[in-house]
Design a protein around this motif. Structure first.
Motif, PDB file in Angstrom:
ATOM      1  N   VAL A 256      16.771  -7.740 -10.230  1.00  0.00           N
ATOM      2  CA  VAL A 256      16.020  -7.048 -11.289  1.00  0.00           C
ATOM      3  C   VAL A 256      14.527  -7.143 -11.021  1.00  0.00           C
ATOM      4  N   ARG A 257      14.047  -8.338 -10.690  1.00  0.00           N
ATOM      5  CA  ARG A 257      12.613  -8.515 -10.415  1.00  0.00           C
ATOM      6  C   ARG A 257      12.192  -7.687  -9.207  1.00  0.00           C
ATOM      7  N   GLN A 258      13.038  -7.620  -8.195  1.00  0.00           N
ATOM      8  CA  GLN A 258      12.711  -6.848  -7.006  1.00  0.00           C
ATOM      9  C   GLN A 258      12.637  -5.349  -7.311  1.00  0.00           C
ATOM     10  N   VAL A 259      13.501  -4.875  -8.202  1.00  0.00           N
ATOM     11  CA  VAL A 259      13.456  -3.464  -8.603  1.00  0.00           C
ATOM     12  C   VAL A 259      12.133  -3.152  -9.294  1.00  0.00           C
ATOM     13  N   VAL A 260      11.727  -4.012 -10.201  1.00  0.00           N
ATOM     14  CA  VAL A 260      10.466  -3.803 -10.915  1.00  0.00           C
ATOM     15  C   VAL A 260       9.290  -3.852  -9.937  1.00  0.00           C
ATOM     16  N   LYS A 261       9.297  -4.800  -9.001  1.00  0.00           N
ATOM     17  CA  LYS A 261       8.243  -4.864  -7.988  1.00  0.00           C
ATOM     18  C   LYS A 261       8.193  -3.585  -7.157  1.00  0.00           C
ATOM     19  N   SER A 262       9.349  -3.044  -6.848  1.00  0.00           N
ATOM     20  CA  SER A 262       9.418  -1.812  -6.070  1.00  0.00           C
ATOM     21  C   SER A 262       8.773  -0.654  -6.818  1.00  0.00           C
ATOM     22  N   VAL A 263       9.063  -0.548  -8.102  1.00  0.00           N
ATOM     23  CA  VAL A 263       8.460   0.511  -8.926  1.00  0.00           C
ATOM     24  C   VAL A 263       6.955   0.344  -8.990  1.00  0.00           C
ATOM     25  N   GLU A 264       6.497  -0.898  -9.176  1.00  0.00           N
ATOM     26  CA  GLU A 264       5.057  -1.160  -9.250  1.00  0.00           C
ATOM     27  C   GLU A 264       4.363  -0.823  -7.930  1.00  0.00           C
ATOM     28  N   LEU A 265       4.984  -1.159  -6.818  1.00  0.00           N
ATOM     29  CA  LEU A 265       4.398  -0.857  -5.505  1.00  0.00           C
ATOM     30  C   LEU A 265       4.265   0.644  -5.297  1.00  0.00           C
ATOM     31  N   GLN A 266       5.271   1.388  -5.666  1.00  0.00           N
ATOM     32  CA  GLN A 266       5.212   2.844  -5.504  1.00  0.00           C
ATOM     33  C   GLN A 266       4.116   3.452  -6.382  1.00  0.00           C
ATOM     34  N   ARG A 267       3.928   2.892  -7.557  1.00  0.00           N
ATOM     35  CA  ARG A 267       2.844   3.366  -8.427  1.00  0.00           C
ATOM     36  C   ARG A 267       1.488   3.152  -7.758  1.00  0.00           C
ATOM     37  N   ARG A 268       1.287   1.955  -7.203  1.00  0.00           N
ATOM     38  CA  ARG A 268       0.006   1.662  -6.547  1.00  0.00           C
ATOM     39  C   ARG A 268      -0.229   2.597  -5.366  1.00  0.00           C
ATOM     40  N   MET A 269       0.817   2.881  -4.624  1.00  0.00           N
ATOM     41  CA  MET A 269       0.686   3.751  -3.460  1.00  0.00           C
ATOM     42  C   MET A 269       0.320   5.177  -3.853  1.00  0.00           C
ATOM     43  N   LYS A 270       0.680   5.561  -5.067  1.00  0.00           N
ATOM     44  CA  LYS A 270       0.341   6.900  -5.561  1.00  0.00           C
ATOM     45  C   LYS A 270      -0.997   6.915  -6.288  1.00  0.00           C
TER      46      LYS A 270
END
Length: 472
Positions: A256-270
């Motif tokens: 679950v934590r890794q999924v949230v981190k993944s979403v946050e990383l994609q946001r930063r990249m955009k």
């Protein structure tokens, strides 16, 4: 030969090589491993991480998210992969689902399951790049978390529709894989590939790779031949054990934590702003709901081979739907076939043989059992969760009939196959609302005049949870 003729000959040669590559290689893991070996043979001294990077370059797996963890695939060293081979690798690895429900970027494995190659290769590459054992940067985000994050935010929520699995046009030379159910943001093949990528990536982390060939590593994992003991005598690191290995590797809360981190990383990249607390809490709630369904489907439930994969003939007539949840689980053995099956090919042949006997000799509409357990590590779908079976006379509308392939008068099925039924299939049925929580498990002989499920197996199941005597 003049310049024009030479160029024409060269062009024809390129087309011929590309065509031959397409003809020789199918969407089978064995063929993909041969393609990997060809890439290795072009640069015999290359380390596995370098080979994986060249495969990633050929496949075009090089977006910003992947580069964040693995670097730019265009920086791969070694010779360019030959054009025809590169085309095959790209087709075999690049994932996508068409409007016609055809899933690309997946391969059929020898054990009868289908695997997405992208997350598999990314996870292994991340593992080889790791400097310390048991710690792999980006492992879960590259294999499963990113796709789970996309699925969690999909509408309708994935928590209501997870999967599906599918079927191939051919089991000997597979080329087209078609999903069995409505389109979903996350397929079973993606989950299989993601689990394998995570398990194998962690396995190679921090270990010396000198002399190791990627093709040999994949062969050991996907092509291991079981002996008469089935999975009871098999090594730990093989594809048939992906679910149990993945369960031991990562806890759902970590995923679950890794999924949230993944979403946050994609946001930063955009270039988007950081999530506010309220938005992040909502995301966490959605991901938790998704993870509950994911855990139930892919970590608690056993792997089930669909009817189309073992070559089932159509149901004759119109199936009668069960009224769920049911109250009973009836245990059988097949008696004939009398020997356990330890390969997908043999188990499938046994399923077809039983279906022919039930349909042609007994005049039933279909194979009688709801599910059948092989000794190859899989459950085989008979009439399944929803159709009334023909397994336990007078009781088919109130319970599922599950049979073990083999004669168990004096011997027991493999411990692994019994665990699949006793611990996972039953739990899966309860969790999915197909069996009541206080269901009763009985042997066939308890309600019908028969010796089934054999003396040895009947003695065994009397110690199983939920076992119950016949109520007078």
């Amino acid at each position: 030969m003049d310049t024009g003729s030479w160029r024409l000959s060269l062009a024809l040669a390129v087309v011929l090589v590309s065509t031959l590559t397409e003809a020789v290689f199918s969407q089978h893991m064995d063929d993909f491993i041969q393609a990997v070996k060809q890439v290795e043979d072009q640069d015999p001294g290359a380390a596995p991480a370098a080979v994986l990077k060249r495969l990633r370059r050929a496949a075009g797996l090089n977006d910003a998210f992947i580069q964040h963890f693995l670097g730019d695939a265009q920086d791969a060293t070694g010779p360019e992969v030959e054009a025809g081979l590169s085309d095959y690798i790209s087709k075999a690895v690049r994932h996508g689902v068409s409007k016609e429900a055809r899933e690309g970027g997946v391969v059929l494995t020898s054990d009868g399951t289908t695997v997405a190659l992208g997350p598999l290769l990314l996870g292994i590459e991340a593992g080889f790049l790791s400097k310390s054992s048991g710690r792999v940067r980006g492992l879960y985000q590259l294999t499963l978390a990113k796709d789970l994050g996309l699925s969690a935010r999909h509408s309708p929520p994935l928590a209501q529709r997870l999967g599906p699995d599918g079927c191939w046009d051919s089991l000997t030379s597979p080329r087209v894989f078609t999903l069995l159910d409505a389109l979903s943001p996350l397929t079973t093949a993606q989950v299989n590939g993601g689990m394998d990528g995570a398990v194998l990536g962690m396995e190679v982390s921090g270990k010396p790779s000198r002399g190791l060939k990627l093709s040999s590593f994949l062969t050991e994992y996907y092509c291991h031949q079981l002996d008469h003991k089935g999975l009871d005598g098999a090594p730990r690191l093989i594809s048939r054990r992906r679910r149990e290995n993945f369960r031991e590797l990562v806890a759902p809360v970590v995923l679950v934590r890794q999924v949230v981190k993944s979403v946050e990383l994609q946001r930063r990249m955009k270039g988007r702003s950081k999530m506010e607390a309220k938005e992040k809490k909502h995301l966490m709630d959605v991901v938790k709901d998704t993870m509950e369904k994911f855990v139930r489907t892919y970590m608690d439930c056993p792997p089930i081979i669909p009817r189309c994969m073992w070559g089932a003939e159509p149901y004759r007539g119109t199936p009668t739907n069960l009224t769920l949840p049911l109250s009973f689980l009836y245990i059988h053995h097949t008696h004939t076939p009398s020997q356990p099956c330890v390969t997908f090919q043999q188990c499938s042949a046994d399923m077809r043989s039983m279906q022919r006997f039930h349909q042609d000799d007994r005049g039933w509409d279909d194979i009688g059992y709801s599910f059948v357990a092989g000794s190859d590590g899989y459950i085989y779908e008979g009439r399944g969760w929803c159709w009334r079976g023909a397994h336990t006379l007078g009781h088919n509308s109130i319970g599922y009939g599950v049979s073990f392939i083999g004669d168990y008068v004096t011997n027991l099925p493999s411990q692994h196959s019994m665990g699949l039924v006793r611990d996972q299939l039953a739990s899966c049925a309860v969790g999915g609302g197909r069996l009541v929580p206080d269901f009763v498990l009985q042997g066939h002989r308890q309600v019908v005049n028969t010796s089934c499920p054999g003396d040895a197996l009947y003695d065994e199941i009397q110690d199983w949870k939920h076992f119950g005597e016949v109520k007078k």
